[in-house]
Every structure is written in C-alpha cells, then in structure tokens.
Design a protein around this motif. Structure first.
Motif, PDB file in Angstrom:
ATOM      1  N   ALA A 228       0.837  -1.202   0.000  1.00  0.00           N
ATOM      2  CA  ALA A 228       0.000   0.000   0.000  1.00  0.00           C
ATOM      3  C   ALA A 228       0.874   1.255   0.000  1.00  0.00           C
ATOM      4  O   ALA A 228       1.932   1.285   0.631  1.00  0.00           O
ATOM      5  N   LEU A 229       0.414   2.272  -0.698  1.00  0.00           N
ATOM      6  CA  LEU A 229       1.126   3.541  -0.763  1.00  0.00           C
ATOM      7  C   LEU A 229       0.546   4.504   0.264  1.00  0.00           C
ATOM      8  O   LEU A 229      -0.684   4.635   0.376  1.00  0.00           O
ATOM      9  N   LEU A 230       1.418   5.178   1.006  1.00  0.00           N
ATOM     10  CA  LEU A 230       0.947   6.141   2.001  1.00  0.00           C
ATOM     11  C   LEU A 230       0.272   7.341   1.350  1.00  0.00           C
ATOM     12  O   LEU A 230      -0.500   8.051   1.986  1.00  0.00           O
ATOM     13  N   THR A 231       0.560   7.556   0.075  1.00  0.00           N
ATOM     14  CA  THR A 231      -0.050   8.678  -0.640  1.00  0.00           C
ATOM     15  C   THR A 231      -1.447   8.356  -1.147  1.00  0.00           C
ATOM     16  O   THR A 231      -2.145   9.235  -1.648  1.00  0.00           O
ATOM     17  N   GLY A 232      -1.873   7.098  -1.042  1.00  0.00           N
ATOM     18  CA  GLY A 232      -3.216   6.721  -1.442  1.00  0.00           C
ATOM     19  C   GLY A 232      -3.301   6.185  -2.851  1.00  0.00           C
ATOM     20  O   GLY A 232      -2.327   6.181  -3.608  1.00  0.00           O
ATOM     21  N   GLY A 233      -4.498   5.708  -3.201  1.00  0.00           N
ATOM     22  CA  GLY A 233      -4.756   5.253  -4.558  1.00  0.00           C
ATOM     23  C   GLY A 233      -4.485   3.791  -4.819  1.00  0.00           C
ATOM     24  O   GLY A 233      -4.651   3.328  -5.947  1.00  0.00           O
ATOM     25  N   SER A 234      -4.079   3.027  -3.807  1.00  0.00           N
ATOM     26  CA  SER A 234      -3.766   1.617  -4.017  1.00  0.00           C
ATOM     27  C   SER A 234      -4.651   0.736  -3.142  1.00  0.00           C
ATOM     28  O   SER A 234      -4.937   1.074  -1.995  1.00  0.00           O
ATOM     29  N   ALA A 235      -5.082  -0.389  -3.711  1.00  0.00           N
ATOM     30  CA  ALA A 235      -5.863  -1.374  -2.973  1.00  0.00           C
ATOM     31  C   ALA A 235      -5.129  -2.698  -3.044  1.00  0.00           C
ATOM     32  O   ALA A 235      -5.077  -3.328  -4.098  1.00  0.00           O
ATOM     33  N   VAL A 236      -4.524  -3.104  -1.950  1.00  0.00           N
ATOM     34  CA  VAL A 236      -3.683  -4.305  -1.950  1.00  0.00           C
ATOM     35  C   VAL A 236      -4.262  -5.323  -0.961  1.00  0.00           C
ATOM     36  O   VAL A 236      -3.635  -5.654   0.043  1.00  0.00           O
ATOM     37  N   VAL A 237      -5.441  -5.814  -1.266  1.00  0.00           N
ATOM     38  CA  VAL A 237      -6.111  -6.739  -0.361  1.00  0.00           C
ATOM     39  C   VAL A 237      -5.305  -8.024  -0.209  1.00  0.00           C
ATOM     40  O   VAL A 237      -5.020  -8.474   0.913  1.00  0.00           O
ATOM     41  N   LEU A 238      -4.933  -8.637  -1.321  1.00  0.00           N
ATOM     42  CA  LEU A 238      -4.155  -9.883  -1.256  1.00  0.00           C
ATOM     43  C   LEU A 238      -2.808  -9.639  -0.592  1.00  0.00           C
ATOM     44  O   LEU A 238      -2.356 -10.444   0.238  1.00  0.00           O
ATOM     45  N   GLY A 239      -2.154  -8.541  -0.927  1.00  0.00           N
ATOM     46  CA  GLY A 239      -0.874  -8.217  -0.310  1.00  0.00           C
ATOM     47  C   GLY A 239      -0.997  -8.041   1.194  1.00  0.00           C
ATOM     48  O   GLY A 239      -0.125  -8.476   1.958  1.00  0.00           O
ATOM     49  N   THR A 240      -2.083  -7.422   1.639  1.00  0.00           N
ATOM     50  CA  THR A 240      -2.311  -7.229   3.069  1.00  0.00           C
ATOM     51  C   THR A 240      -2.489  -8.563   3.779  1.00  0.00           C
ATOM     52  O   THR A 240      -1.946  -8.785   4.873  1.00  0.00           O
ATOM     53  N   VAL A 241      -3.252  -9.470   3.173  1.00  0.00           N
ATOM     54  CA  VAL A 241      -3.475 -10.789   3.771  1.00  0.00           C
ATOM     55  C   VAL A 241      -2.157 -11.556   3.857  1.00  0.00           C
ATOM     56  O   VAL A 241      -1.828 -12.150   4.895  1.00  0.00           O
TER      57      VAL A 241
END
Length: 335
Positions: free
Chosen positions: A259-272
């Motif tokens: 995920a980018l701290l600046t926003g605009g990214s959705a990393v659901v699989l990466g988060t899991v």
C-alpha cells in the motif's frame, strides 16, 4: 492466462507469496514437522483472523491517503461493549453483536465526518478519537475482565472446519474477498481509489473526495466491528487491554503488502499475505524462545524498509513518465 501469470510473477503479491512459502517451510523444518499437525495449523490460522481484518481496516483508509490511529480503540471499545451487554445486561448474542458492529461503524463514520468538516489531518482526528474511545472503553469495563457470556459464542470462536480451518479465519477471508470486489468492481470503490490516487483529477471528473473519505473511514470502522466480534468469540474474556496492540500490525500488513501512504492503491491480497508473514515472525519467536520485543523490532524494520522501497519505486515511475513525455512530444512533432 499467460499474460496474467507473467504480470503476477512481477508483483509485490508474488514476492510476498514466495516469502510466505519459504518462511513456512523453514518453520516446519525448525519444528521437526510439528507445525504440520492439525492443532498447530488451527492455532496458527486462528490467531491470523484479527490481524488480517485490522490490516484491511487500515488499508482502506490508506487508499484515500488517510491514516487511522484509532483502529485498536474502535475495536476494543466495540468488543467490551458486546461483552458487557451480554454478560451484565442479558442482551441476546445476535443483538449484542449487532450493537457492537454498529458502534464500531458509527465511530468510523464520525472519524470521516470530522476529517471532512474540520479539514484537520486524519492523523490528528483519529489520535483524538483514539484517546476518547480509550477513556470510554475503560469507563465501560474498568479493570475487570468480562467473560460470562454465552458458551455458544465461544464455541463459534473455537470451531474449526475439518479440525484445521478455524471458522473465524474463514470469516476474515470472506471479508477480504468482499472488500476486494467492492474496491475493484463497484463505482464507490473505484471512486474511492481515484480520490486517493489523484484528488484533483477525481474532483474534476465529478467525484466527491469528501464522500470517498467518509466511506473509507466508515468501511474501516465496519471491518473493525467484525474484528471485534471475532475477538469476543475467540478470547476467554474482554477487558481494557483489548485492541491495545493492534496499531502496529494494522500498519504493518498493508504497508508490507504494497500500500502507498499517498493513497490510490488497494492491496487486499498483499495485506493478507503480509499478515501471514507477521504471524510467521511471531511463530518463529516462540519456536526459538526469543524475547517478544524482537517481533516488534523485525516488523518495524520491515515496515520501514517497505516504505523506503515504495518511495524509490514511486520516484522511478515518475522519472520514467518524465522521460517518456519528451519522447512522445518529439514523435508527435515528427509525424
């Protein structure tokens, strides 16, 4: 299919997947195969459910370029409220869980409204609401541990499909799947990502950035409500310490996940997958009898490294864009 496989092989998710496999194999070898037992796998996955959810709750706020420091306070407040309602006021389990979920969602909504109405940075707003909710949590439960709620709920928290897959872990995966669909396949989800990626362009396109911020914080609160339900179901009892250790894991999972701290990214699989890695670090700590502080040290170092790498990647992309722009202009002039 080949194109998808080739693209996925170069993603952060693929890197995290490889790290997870290597970590798991290493732990299996270190434990002489004990980690492969049904009970060990069940415990491993059972303690993954809440970290996955709190990571997703933070990720959806990061997607709009915001921060949520109140993840632990919201979840802890909702959890103790559910426990007290069931144990001391005789509220039926479904109603108590619903009330706790609504309280958590409402807290997220309040965060979003405060950010939009006051134009104060989300960091400050959620720091303030965190402090308020911690006080309310202590007021609700005091110094006692509340554990006298129906055994059926505790049975739900400990039940495992085929003796291996905890039901609460499957619930966390379902929430992750629904969130991924919402962010990628629905209009509000795509607008939320657009607002986080480029607020000016989103506004010029007719997207309400304020609405996206409110939706993100409310959604974060709702996910934390589910995390609170699973915490109440899987814990021996609830007290004022619930949620106190959620903040670092909530940032670690999405940031390590890409995920980018600046926003605009959705990393659901990466988060899991990143939540798995953090859990593996904790398992390794227990396996080798290391001090608990090593977990925070390693996770903090990995988070810092992920942020630095993310910044490097962003700057490289910006340079490529700058280089390509003159080339395109020259090509246009020649034609």
């Amino acid at each position: 299919m080949k194109r998808f496989a080739s693209t996925f092989a170069r993603t952060t998710e693929m890197t995290l997947l490889v790290i997870c496999v290597v970590f798991f194999v290493g732990l299996v070898i270190a434990s002489d195969g004990d980690l492969l037992s049904a009970n060990s796998l069940r415990v491993l996955l059972q303690f993954l459910a809440v970290p996955v959810l709190i990571g997703l709750a933070q990720m959806v706020v990061l997607a709009v370029g915001q921060l949520n420091l109140a993840v632990g306070a919201i979840g802890g407040f909702a959890a103790v409220s559910m426990g007290v309602l069931m144990a001391e006021h005789g509220v039926p389990v479904p109603l108590a869980l619903l009330i706790g979920f609504l309280l958590s969602s409402a807290a997220g909504l309040v965060n979003g409204l405060l950010v939009v109405l006051t134009r104060i940075n989300g960091f400050i707003v959620t720091l303030a609401t965190m402090t308020v909710l911690l006080g309310v949590q202590y007021r609700v439960v005091g110094t006692r541990t509340v554990d006298d709620y129906p055994q059926g709920l505790k049975s739900f928290g400990s039940y495992a499909v085929f003796g291996v897959l905890p039901l609460i872990f499957l619930v966390a995966l379902v929430v992750a799947a629904l969130l991924a669909v919402m962010l990628r396949r629905t209009v509000p989800g795509r607008q939320l990502l657009a607002s986080g990626g480029n607020p000016i362009a989103a506004r010029l396109s007719g997207i309400s950035n304020d609405r996206s911020v409110i939706i993100a914080h409310t959604l974060s609160g709702a996910i934390l409500g589910v995390a609170a339900i699973l915490t109440v179901a899987s814990s021996p009892g609830v007290n004022k310490s619930i949620g106190g250790d959620w903040l670092l894991p909530s940032f670690a999972a999405p940031i390590i996940g890409g995920a980018l701290l600046t926003g605009g990214s959705a990393v659901v699989l990466g988060t899991v997958l990143a939540a798995f890695i953090v859990r593996f670090v904790d398992t390794a700590r227990a396996e080798f009898s290391l001090e608990p502080s090593w977990v925070n040290f390693v996770v903090g170092a990995v988070v810092l490294g992920s942020v630095v790498l993310g910044q490097v990647r962003t700057r490289r992309q910006e340079r490529r864009t700058v280089v390509k722009a003159p080339d395109a202009a020259v090509a246009g002039g020649v034609s």
